[in-house]
Motif scaffolding. Structure first.
Motif, PDB file in Angstrom:
ATOM      1  N   LYS A 275       0.868  -1.186   0.000  1.00  0.00           N
ATOM      2  CA  LYS A 275       0.000   0.000   0.000  1.00  0.00           C
ATOM      3  C   LYS A 275       0.897   1.226   0.000  1.00  0.00           C
ATOM      4  N   TRP A 292      -1.108 -16.060   1.713  1.00  0.00           N
ATOM      5  CA  TRP A 292      -2.038 -14.932   1.759  1.00  0.00           C
ATOM      6  C   TRP A 292      -2.595 -14.742   3.170  1.00  0.00           C
ATOM      7  N   ASP A 293      -3.024 -15.821   3.802  1.00  0.00           N
ATOM      8  CA  ASP A 293      -3.596 -15.712   5.153  1.00  0.00           C
ATOM      9  C   ASP A 293      -2.599 -15.061   6.103  1.00  0.00           C
ATOM     10  N   PHE A 296      -1.954 -11.308   5.163  1.00  0.00           N
ATOM     11  CA  PHE A 296      -3.114 -10.479   5.494  1.00  0.00           C
ATOM     12  C   PHE A 296      -3.245 -10.273   7.001  1.00  0.00           C
ATOM     13  N   PRO A 300      -4.692  -6.311   8.781  1.00  0.00           N
ATOM     14  CA  PRO A 300      -5.956  -6.576   8.077  1.00  0.00           C
ATOM     15  C   PRO A 300      -6.691  -5.332   7.588  1.00  0.00           C
ATOM     16  N   TYR A 304      -6.899  -3.335   1.956  1.00  0.00           N
ATOM     17  CA  TYR A 304      -8.055  -2.898   1.174  1.00  0.00           C
ATOM     18  C   TYR A 304      -7.630  -1.762   0.236  1.00  0.00           C
ATOM     19  N   LYS A 321      -9.158 -16.126  -2.238  1.00  0.00           N
ATOM     20  CA  LYS A 321      -8.929 -15.366  -1.008  1.00  0.00           C
ATOM     21  C   LYS A 321      -8.589 -13.911  -1.312  1.00  0.00           C
ATOM     22  N   ALA A 324     -11.543 -11.844  -2.352  1.00  0.00           N
ATOM     23  CA  ALA A 324     -12.576 -11.651  -1.328  1.00  0.00           C
ATOM     24  C   ALA A 324     -12.561 -10.237  -0.756  1.00  0.00           C
ATOM     25  N   ILE A 325     -11.453  -9.499  -0.943  1.00  0.00           N
ATOM     26  CA  ILE A 325     -11.405  -8.107  -0.500  1.00  0.00           C
ATOM     27  C   ILE A 325     -11.169  -7.219  -1.712  1.00  0.00           C
ATOM     28  N   PHE A 326     -11.407  -5.925  -1.547  1.00  0.00           N
ATOM     29  CA  PHE A 326     -11.181  -4.976  -2.628  1.00  0.00           C
ATOM     30  C   PHE A 326      -9.689  -4.815  -2.856  1.00  0.00           C
ATOM     31  N   THR A 327      -9.232  -5.234  -4.022  1.00  0.00           N
ATOM     32  CA  THR A 327      -7.825  -5.149  -4.399  1.00  0.00           C
ATOM     33  C   THR A 327      -7.721  -4.384  -5.709  1.00  0.00           C
ATOM     34  N   LYS A 346     -14.380 -10.310 -10.975  1.00  0.00           N
ATOM     35  CA  LYS A 346     -14.129  -8.935 -10.506  1.00  0.00           C
ATOM     36  C   LYS A 346     -13.667  -8.112 -11.705  1.00  0.00           C
TER      37      LYS A 346
END
Length: 524
Positions: A275, A292-293, A296, A300, A304, A321, A324-327, A346
């Motif tokens: 980011k 990834w888990d 993340f 957390p 995003y 995975k 599942a979130i905004f990437t 997506k």
């Protein structure tokens, strides 16, 4: 001078023969006499296009293995003579020089020859002389001559001929500018190659060149204009194929590059989440989904709207995975069909496939602009292995701690200074960077780890039992004390402070293991 200039005679001599035959056939159909050389002339003859060899036109044969074939007055006089200067036209008539109205030349493939690792003599033989001379002459006399240096320009010229019977001054000027840019880039590549042969990293004159890949909607902020240029030579955003998603922005490209360079540091399956050009989670695991888990879990909140980089072919389990979130962007060397199907749901998600990974230990230069100039430095290709560290405390790190220390130091290299990175079991658990002092970076990383633990419902902060890396030495013991308070058990840092003894004593007092690398990784 007339704005529209007809084309009656063209000189075509190209290394890249893409589109050559249909272009020349269209010119011939309009009654244009075509002069050509060597392989270009043969290709046209074989296709049934009327063509006249340059040597027949000039009455002078190609000599010296083709090194001299167009460097004669009958050619350059025909290109450079001004049609609006009576003396020029009279001299052309006196010496039997016929006007040449269009020059289509692309150059010997010097850059490609160097890229494939050819021998010195082969590279030298692929330095074009006549081609740049023709291009520069035609570009100089663009009031009357149309110059083409790329097959992509053929259709535009044919359309102009169909519409008005000639080319406009505006078009000729634009093509002339592109022609000079091409010869400048060509000479820059040759100059850089000669410097490389001499082992000269920073030559007296350094010329940068790139090819426009994309004009961007805006730059870092909406009031700034921006564009993306590629110069090849390294897997990454410049080699990537965008397989889906919205147009990339300036910030997307910058952050994606940072993410891919970070994830390339690791051999095991790894995911890096970035980011604003800073890692907020990096982890390695046997499966990308598990990486990834762990990545993340480090933070957390920040992922995003972030960038995700993968150093393996992306599979469906990891893709599910990530999606599942905004990437904003996913970049990987490749993705299997199942992963592509998952991400395809997506539509706005940008997916880039590069075809390979960059070598983190490779050389090259990086640049930063300054008012009135720019800084150049060699790429930070430094890598520390287990045999490169020096234990400076009474306790040496365990094998598990040392593995995490090396992981943390590699991540640290990609975090804005001052950088502090906590790692546990091959995953970041706290990242702090971009602060004016190292203590704040250590505290921010620990605080973020505490918040991440709360979000996960864990009883203790993630940094408990972790190791910590610092991109530069601890100038005082207070930075280390903040790491100790966070629960770190081992430390990796460059060393070299006048207060190293004080910092080592603080580590010994807390029972920490500490190793020095002798290498700093500032990133401003």
């Amino acid at each position: 001078m007339t704005d529209i200039v007809p084309i009656r005679r063209a000189l075509i001599s190209v290394s890249d023969k893409a589109g050559l035959v249909p272009f020349a056939r269209a010119l011939a159909a309009r009654g244009v006499e075509i002069l050509s050389t060597g392989g270009s002339a043969k290709a046209l003859r074989d296709a049934g296009v009327p063509v006249k060899e340059v040597s027949d036109h000039t009455g002078f044969p190609e000599i010296m293995d083709g090194r001299v074939k167009t460097l004669v007055p009958q050619i350059h006089g025909g290109i450079l003579g001004r049609r609006d200067v009576p003396e020029h036209m009279e001299q052309m008539r006196t010496h039997g020089i016929a006007p040449i109205d269009l020059v289509a030349v692309n150059l010997y493939p010097f850059e490609a020859t160097v890229a494939k690792g050819a021998a010195y003599d082969d590279c030298v033989e692929n330095i074009d002389i006549g081609g740049p001379a023709l291009i520069r002459a035609a570009a100089k006399n663009h009031d009357f001559v149309t110059v083409l240096t790329d097959p992509d320009q053929y259709d535009e010229v044919l359309e102009a001929l169909a519409a008005s019977g000639g080319t406009s001054l505006l078009l000729r000027r634009r093509l002339a500018g592109q022609a000079y840019a091409r010869t400048a880039a060509y000479d820059a590549a040759i100059g850089a190659w000669f410097a490389q042969q001499r082992g000269e990293v920073f030559p007296k004159r350094l010329t940068l060149s790139g090819e426009l890949r994309q004009t961007l909607r805006y730059g870092e902020n909406p009031h700034q204009a921006a564009a993306f240029y590629g110069c090849g030579g390294r897997f990454g955003v410049a080699t990537a194929v965008q397989v889906q998603g919205k147009e990339l922005s300036y910030n997307n490209l910058n952050d994606t590059d940072a993410a891919f360079e970070c994830v390339a540091e690791f051999d095991a399956p790894t995911i890096a989440i970035i980011k604003h050009a800073n890692p907020c989670g990096v982890a390695s695991a046997v499966r990308l989904a598990d990486a990834w888990d762990a990545a993340f879990r480090c933070d957390p909140v920040s992922p995003y709207g972030g960038i995700v980089a993968v150093n393996r072919t992306l599979d469906a389990a990891a893709a599910e995975k990530i999606a599942a979130i905004f990437t904003e962007v996913i970049i990987a060397p490749d993705a299997d069909d199942a992963a592509k199907a998952v991400l395809g749901r997506k539509k706005n998600l940008r997916v880039l496939l590069t075809g390979g990974m960059p070598d983190p230990a490779s050389g090259g230069l990086t640049f930063r602009s300054l008012a009135g100039g720019f800084l150049a430095q060699t790429r930070d290709a430094g890598r520390i292995g287990a045999g490169d560290v020096r234990v400076v405390t009474r306790r040496a790190p365990t094998d598990a701690e040392l593995a995490d220390l090396l992981f943390a130091f590699r991540v640290c290299k990609h975090v804005k200074s001052n950088a502090i990175v906590y790692v546990k079991d091959g995953a970041t658990v706290g990242v702090g960077g971009g602060q004016p002092n190292r203590v704040d970076s250590a505290r921010i990383a620990a605080w973020k780890a505490e918040e991440a633990a709360k979000a996960a419902g864990l009883p203790e902060r993630l940094t408990q039992g972790s190791v910590v890396a610092s991109d530069a030495f601890f100038p005082f013991a207070d930075g280390l004390e903040a790491a100790i308070a966070a629960g770190a058990t081992a430390v990796i840092q460059p060393g070299g402070s006048i207060r190293d003894a004080e910092v080592i004593a603080a580590a010994d007092a807390a029972g920490l293991a500490m190793v020095f690398t002798g290498m700093r990784h500032f990133r401003h």
